[in-house]
Write an enzyme that holds these catalytic residues in place. Structure first.
Site, PDB file in Angstrom:
ATOM      1  N   GLN A   1       0.879  -1.254  -0.055  1.00  0.00           N
ATOM      2  CA  GLN A   1       0.095   0.087  -0.016  1.00  0.00           C
ATOM      3  C   GLN A   1       0.755   1.358   0.016  1.00  0.00           C
ATOM      4  OE1 GLN A   1      -3.321   0.478  -0.447  1.00  0.00           O
ATOM      5  NE2 GLN A   1      -3.796  -1.849  -0.250  1.00  0.00           N
TER       6      GLN A   1
ATOM      7  N   CYS B   1     -10.125  -8.124   0.400  1.00  0.00           N
ATOM      8  CA  CYS B   1      -9.760  -9.818   0.247  1.00  0.00           C
ATOM      9  C   CYS B   1     -10.592 -10.690   0.908  1.00  0.00           C
ATOM     10  CB  CYS B   1      -8.392  -9.815   0.619  1.00  0.00           C
ATOM     11  SG  CYS B   1      -7.406  -8.649  -0.439  1.00  0.00           S
TER      12      CYS B   1
END
Ligand code: PLP
Length: 380
Positions: free
Chosen positions: A178, A324
């Site tokens: 990220q 996810c």
């Protein structure tokens, strides 16, 4: 109106990235291991991409290993290091807010006889450095602490963490999926030994990533075969994707400062508007050390999944919990780790802004959100 506010789940490929990739599908399709001109063209492109990526984190190009993405890089760093060093210790330190690519790899290693300490995070999403110091011992092989949390955007202080890990003589792995290309990284001042990266989080294609491995790190090979990637990860390189990743990294490096400033301005505008229009909202994760494009908010007594689905009906894409684990209604492990009041825990919504987010999209989102939250609350 279609509004995409889920840039931390994945990003569209930047037009400049796509343009750089296209010739490598047909004109320059060679195998980078071939000796003829086709092979040399592919090899040249591969090494250019490696160089571009190394520059972003101040590494040497030969410390960059291409993989299929962030998940593979995380798996490789942890299993590869533990397998090769099990005579030196059996302990791993991580925390309970990591991505599942790290947590589930640690679970696997636990089943193989390694011991894992999952440090709890603080209610503001940060890691307690004193707890880290206490947890790392002479038997600790590796410490894996992510740079930026994918749900709440918290930026961990890698310099301070790296210092602790180095003093204790362990190896430091960080999941930078990220942060790479969005938050400055220097593998040397941060004492990072291994760093996972993913292309599709920064406007590159999916299915390609990197594991940075510091020279001298004793890690098991990931794939056996023809000896690609310095004989550590064999398999013919995915040149178009790698070229895309390299180009995306180069663009991010050049535009990082400006882009961060714009995103912080947009996010501040968005958060102010939400607070003006909707009562009983709560920011998840601290405000200061935060990924520029991340806003994670809970709406008291609302169900996150209903909010997400209602927003989707209005063309607005966000994430509740983490992408996810979509489909799961219970608070994600990260939201649970923040120990917030239950009337807020079920409604955490992650808005992630990116390169093409506009004010008018945010205005539209707030107006839709206001109605949705009122309706969802009235149903209680
Ligand atoms: C997206 C992400 C990953 C997984 O990367 P893939 O390239 O999608 O496999 C790992 N860790 C974090 C923090 C992520 O955000």
């Amino acid at each position: 109106m279609k509004v995409y506010l889920d840039y931390s789940a994945s990003t569209p490929v930047d037009k400049r990235v796509l343009d750089a990739m296209l010739p490598y599908f047909r004109e320059h399709f060679g195998n980078a291991s071939s000796i003829h001109s086709y092979g040399r063209e592919a090899k040249y492109a591969l090494e250019q991409a490696r160089e571009n990526i190394a520059q972003v984190i101040r590494a040497q190009p030969e410390e960059i290993y291409f993989t299929s993405g962030g998940t593979e890089s995380d798996n490789w760093a942890l299993t590869g290091y533990c397998i090769n060093n099990k005579n030196r210790g059996n302990h791993i330190v991580t925390n309970n807010a990591e991505h599942h690519a790290v947590i589930n790899t640690c679970k696997f290693l636990e089943a193989q006889g390694f011991e894992v300490t999952y440090l709890p995070i603080e209610p503001d999403g940060t890691l307690n450095l004193n707890e880290l110091k206490d947890a790392v011992t002479g038997r600790t092989l590796i410490v894996s602490i992510m740079h930026v949390n994918n749900e709440i955007g918290t930026v961990n202080d890698l310099k301070a963490i790296g210092k602790v890990v180095k003093e204790k003589g362990a190896v430091f792995h960080t999941d930078g999926a990220q942060s790479f290309g969005k938050v400055p990284i220097d593998v040397n001042t941060m004492n990072i030994d291994m760093l996972s990266m993913s292309s599709h989080k920064l406007y590159g294609p999916k299915g390609v990533g990197v594991l940075y491995i510091r020279k001298g790190t004793n890690i098991a090979k990931l794939m056996y075969g023809g000896g690609h990637e310095r004989n550590r990860r064999s398999g013919t390189e995915n040149i178009p994707a790698i070229v895309g990743f390299g180009t995306a990294a180069k663009i991010c490096k050049r535009e990082m400062e400006k882009e961060s400033k714009t995103l912080i301005e947009l996010r501040t505008y968005f958060w102010d508007k939400i607070q003006e229009n909707i009562p009983d909202v709560r920011l998840n994760g601290q405000w200061e050390q935060r990924l520029p494009g991340n806003l994670n908010v809970s709406f008291k007594d609302a169900d996150g999944e209903s909010v997400l689905l209602s927003l989707d009906l209005h063309g607005i894409a966000v994430s509740a919990g983490s992408a996810c684990e979509s489909g799961s209604i219970k608070p994600s492990h990260v939201i649970t780790a923040l120990k917030m009041p239950p009337e807020y825990a079920k409604s955490a919504i992650r808005f992630t802004l990116g390169r093409w987010t506009t004010r008018s999209e945010l205005d539209y989102t707030v107006s839709v959100l206001k109605d949705i939250i009122e309706r969802v609350r009235s149903l209680k």
